[in-house]
Design a protein around this motif. Sequence first.
Motif, PDB file in Angstrom:
ATOM      1  N   SER A 123       0.845  -1.186   0.000  1.00 46.85           N
ATOM      2  CA  SER A 123       0.000   0.000   0.000  1.00 46.85           C
ATOM      3  C   SER A 123       0.882   1.237   0.000  1.00 46.85           C
ATOM      4  N   VAL A 124       0.310   2.324  -0.491  1.00 42.40           N
ATOM      5  CA  VAL A 124       1.001   3.608  -0.437  1.00 42.40           C
ATOM      6  C   VAL A 124      -0.010   4.656   0.015  1.00 42.40           C
ATOM      7  N   ASN A 125       0.407   5.457   0.994  1.00 37.35           N
ATOM      8  CA  ASN A 125      -0.391   6.578   1.469  1.00 37.35           C
ATOM      9  C   ASN A 125       0.162   7.805   0.760  1.00 37.35           C
ATOM     10  N   LEU A 126      -0.631   8.409  -0.104  1.00 38.45           N
ATOM     11  CA  LEU A 126      -0.150   9.524  -0.914  1.00 38.45           C
ATOM     12  C   LEU A 126      -0.128  10.847  -0.160  1.00 38.45           C
ATOM     13  N   LEU A 127      -0.708  10.885   1.032  1.00 36.17           N
ATOM     14  CA  LEU A 127      -0.646  12.101   1.849  1.00 36.17           C
ATOM     15  C   LEU A 127       0.638  12.154   2.659  1.00 36.17           C
ATOM     16  N   THR A 128       1.137  10.980   3.059  1.00 32.78           N
ATOM     17  CA  THR A 128       2.379  10.911   3.845  1.00 32.78           C
ATOM     18  C   THR A 128       3.555  10.357   3.034  1.00 32.78           C
ATOM     19  N   ASN A 129       3.278   9.899   1.799  1.00 35.21           N
ATOM     20  CA  ASN A 129       4.283   9.276   0.925  1.00 35.21           C
ATOM     21  C   ASN A 129       4.904   8.038   1.565  1.00 35.21           C
ATOM     22  N   SER A 130       4.101   7.292   2.317  1.00 30.77           N
ATOM     23  CA  SER A 130       4.575   6.096   3.015  1.00 30.77           C
ATOM     24  C   SER A 130       4.164   4.837   2.260  1.00 30.77           C
ATOM     25  N   TYR A 131       5.137   3.988   1.993  1.00 27.20           N
ATOM     26  CA  TYR A 131       4.920   2.717   1.311  1.00 27.20           C
ATOM     27  C   TYR A 131       5.209   1.586   2.288  1.00 27.20           C
ATOM     28  N   ILE A 132       4.341   0.552   2.264  1.00 26.24           N
ATOM     29  CA  ILE A 132       4.565  -0.664   3.048  1.00 26.24           C
ATOM     30  C   ILE A 132       4.315  -1.855   2.133  1.00 26.24           C
ATOM     31  N   GLY A 133       5.265  -2.780   2.080  1.00 28.04           N
ATOM     32  CA  GLY A 133       5.128  -3.990   1.266  1.00 28.04           C
ATOM     33  C   GLY A 133       5.326  -5.236   2.103  1.00 28.04           C
ATOM     34  N   GLU A 134       4.453  -6.189   1.935  1.00 23.83           N
ATOM     35  CA  GLU A 134       4.529  -7.496   2.607  1.00 23.83           C
ATOM     36  C   GLU A 134       4.558  -8.552   1.500  1.00 23.83           C
ATOM     37  N   TRP A 135       5.757  -8.962   1.076  1.00 22.12           N
ATOM     38  CA  TRP A 135       5.892  -9.835  -0.081  1.00 22.12           C
ATOM     39  C   TRP A 135       6.572 -11.157   0.270  1.00 22.12           C
ATOM     40  N   ASN A 136       6.392 -12.144  -0.618  1.00 23.74           N
ATOM     41  CA  ASN A 136       6.980 -13.475  -0.479  1.00 23.74           C
ATOM     42  C   ASN A 136       7.715 -13.839  -1.769  1.00 23.74           C
ATOM     43  N   TYR A 137       8.648 -14.747  -1.659  1.00 22.81           N
ATOM     44  CA  TYR A 137       9.274 -15.298  -2.858  1.00 22.81           C
ATOM     45  C   TYR A 137       9.472 -16.794  -2.664  1.00 22.81           C
ATOM     46  N   TRP A 138       9.536 -17.507  -3.773  1.00 27.11           N
ATOM     47  CA  TRP A 138       9.744 -18.952  -3.750  1.00 27.11           C
ATOM     48  C   TRP A 138      11.240 -19.220  -3.785  1.00 27.11           C
ATOM     49  N   ASP A 139      11.736 -19.927  -2.784  1.00 25.01           N
ATOM     50  CA  ASP A 139      13.142 -20.283  -2.701  1.00 25.01           C
ATOM     51  C   ASP A 139      13.323 -21.682  -3.297  1.00 25.01           C
ATOM     52  N   ASP A 140      13.994 -21.763  -4.445  1.00 23.50           N
ATOM     53  CA  ASP A 140      14.199 -23.053  -5.131  1.00 23.50           C
ATOM     54  C   ASP A 140      15.115 -23.983  -4.336  1.00 23.50           C
ATOM     55  N   ASN A 141      16.038 -23.429  -3.565  1.00 17.46           N
ATOM     56  CA  ASN A 141      16.940 -24.262  -2.764  1.00 17.46           C
ATOM     57  C   ASN A 141      16.219 -24.908  -1.589  1.00 17.46           C
ATOM     58  N   LYS A 142      15.424 -24.134  -0.883  1.00 18.56           N
ATOM     59  CA  LYS A 142      14.685 -24.639   0.270  1.00 18.56           C
ATOM     60  C   LYS A 142      13.366 -25.305  -0.121  1.00 18.56           C
ATOM     61  N   MET A 143      12.938 -25.053  -1.357  1.00 17.17           N
ATOM     62  CA  MET A 143      11.649 -25.547  -1.862  1.00 17.17           C
ATOM     63  C   MET A 143      10.499 -25.096  -0.961  1.00 17.17           C
ATOM     64  N   TYR A 179      11.128  -2.312  -5.484  1.00 19.78           N
ATOM     65  CA  TYR A 179      11.405  -2.544  -4.058  1.00 19.78           C
ATOM     66  C   TYR A 179      11.429  -4.044  -3.762  1.00 19.78           C
ATOM     67  N   TYR A 180      10.439  -4.764  -4.305  1.00 21.01           N
ATOM     68  CA  TYR A 180      10.348  -6.213  -4.095  1.00 21.01           C
ATOM     69  C   TYR A 180      11.576  -6.927  -4.670  1.00 21.01           C
ATOM     70  N   LEU A 181      11.909  -6.613  -5.920  1.00 20.13           N
ATOM     71  CA  LEU A 181      13.034  -7.291  -6.579  1.00 20.13           C
ATOM     72  C   LEU A 181      14.361  -7.007  -5.876  1.00 20.13           C
ATOM     73  N   ALA A 182      14.547  -5.785  -5.397  1.00 15.83           N
ATOM     74  CA  ALA A 182      15.782  -5.452  -4.675  1.00 15.83           C
ATOM     75  C   ALA A 182      15.886  -6.270  -3.385  1.00 15.83           C
ATOM     76  N   GLU A 183      14.791  -6.411  -2.656  1.00 16.03           N
ATOM     77  CA  GLU A 183      14.802  -7.197  -1.421  1.00 16.03           C
ATOM     78  C   GLU A 183      14.979  -8.681  -1.716  1.00 16.03           C
ATOM     79  N   LYS A 184      14.324  -9.167  -2.751  1.00 19.84           N
ATOM     80  CA  LYS A 184      14.458 -10.582  -3.123  1.00 19.84           C
ATOM     81  C   LYS A 184      15.903 -10.882  -3.505  1.00 19.84           C
TER      82      LYS A 184
END
Length: 190
Positions: A123-143, A179-184
């Motif tokens: 989500s992004v709040n356009l009044l405060t310019n605050s972004y929050i992301g709650e994302w997941n990725y699939w780890d092929d090593n850990k399956m 943002y997601y790709l950089a964290e992944k």
Amino acid sequence: MFAKKYLLFCLFPTLILAQEKILSADFDGDKINDKVYLDSKIGAVVYQLSSQKFKKVSSDQFEDSGEIFFDKTKNGFRVSLNQMRASNSYQFRYEKETGRMRLIGMEREEFGPANNDGSGESSVNLLTNSYIGEWNYWDDNKMELVKIPTIKKKMVLPKAYFDSLGNAFSIYIDKDTNYYLAEKKRLYKN
């Protein structure tokens, strides 16, 4: 003629059913109910404010083949679009200075492919310019699906209004994806 109407109903059931959905509440603060709805004749979402003599103001971005919903918020309304494996929403609030419904927030949710890689929400709040992301990725090593720690960043987007959203949502998606790709990349070493 019946066959054509039946085919149209099968192809666009949500648009036909959504035309019945109307949200009525006081958005402009004059204690008279205003409304927001899907106008299936023009294929757009419309709002009408009592303070503007119920003049129709239509969107340029909500035409969609998914389901559409309207919710009352504390100071305005939210338009939500649900598709098969994703959804997004736009939140608007009346701005007295301009007499328009201003875009003040956006949210999106993705379920990703079968392994849920890239699933999550932001989500992004356009009044405060605050972004929050709650994302997941699939780890092929850990399956297994791995939750990325909550991403909190500044996200500044141009001011946008209901009838002139322009590319606000695509800019949001681009920044969100970066943002997601950089964290992944930081977390996942192949």
